[in-house]
Design a protein around this motif. Structure first.
Motif, short mmCIF file in Angstrom:
data_model
loop_
_atom_site.label_atom_id
_atom_site.label_comp_id
_atom_site.label_asym_id
_atom_site.label_seq_id
_atom_site.Cartn_x
_atom_site.Cartn_y
_atom_site.Cartn_z
N UNK A 65 38.00 37.84 42.03
CA UNK A 65 37.98 39.28 41.86
C UNK A 65 36.54 39.75 42.00
N UNK A 66 36.34 41.05 42.05
CA UNK A 66 35.00 41.64 42.07
C UNK A 66 34.92 42.66 40.94
N UNK A 67 33.78 43.26 40.78
CA UNK A 67 33.59 44.31 39.78
C UNK A 67 33.82 45.69 40.39
N UNK A 68 34.42 45.74 41.57
CA UNK A 68 34.59 47.01 42.28
C UNK A 68 35.78 47.84 41.78
N UNK A 69 36.76 47.20 41.17
CA UNK A 69 37.89 47.95 40.61
C UNK A 69 37.40 48.85 39.49
#
Length: 107
Positions: A65-69
């Motif tokens: 996952x990324x921290x973009x959500x």
């Protein structure tokens, strides 16, 4: 989603199988032991799709996952969230989601 606790349990089970004498096992017996180690009770040797091999692949290949959500808090502030499970992952010290275990891949 497979948790870190489940991963450790399966790893322990696989190590126990390795400690046994592998020369005395037939291929079918080894497959049955592997299926039991990963928690596939009632495994039928000829049914691989969605079974033993997929389970082993899921244990090895963790989701990312990324921290973009973005998740909007009740105070109207947006905070980064896991794209897999939606958990708030704003703490930059984390390298994986504390809820689902997805590895946080910073771009």
């Amino acid at each position: 989603m497979i948790s870190d606790t489940e991963r450790r349990e399966v790893a322990r089970n696989l190590r126990e199988i390795e400690e046994r004498t592998m020369l005395d096992l037939t291929d079918g017996e080894l497959l049955d032991l592997l299926a039991g180690a990963v928690g596939l009770d009632g495994y039928e040797g000829e049914h691989f799709e969605g079974g033993l091999l997929y389970c082993l692949a899921d244990l090895i290949d963790r989701p990312t996952t990324t921290r973009h959500g973005k998740f909007r808090t009740k105070y109207g502030r947006e905070t980064p969230c896991c794209e897999v499970c939606g958990y708030s992952i704003g703490d930059m010290r984390w390298n994986h989601c504390p809820k689902c275990g997805a590895v946080i891949a910073d771009d």
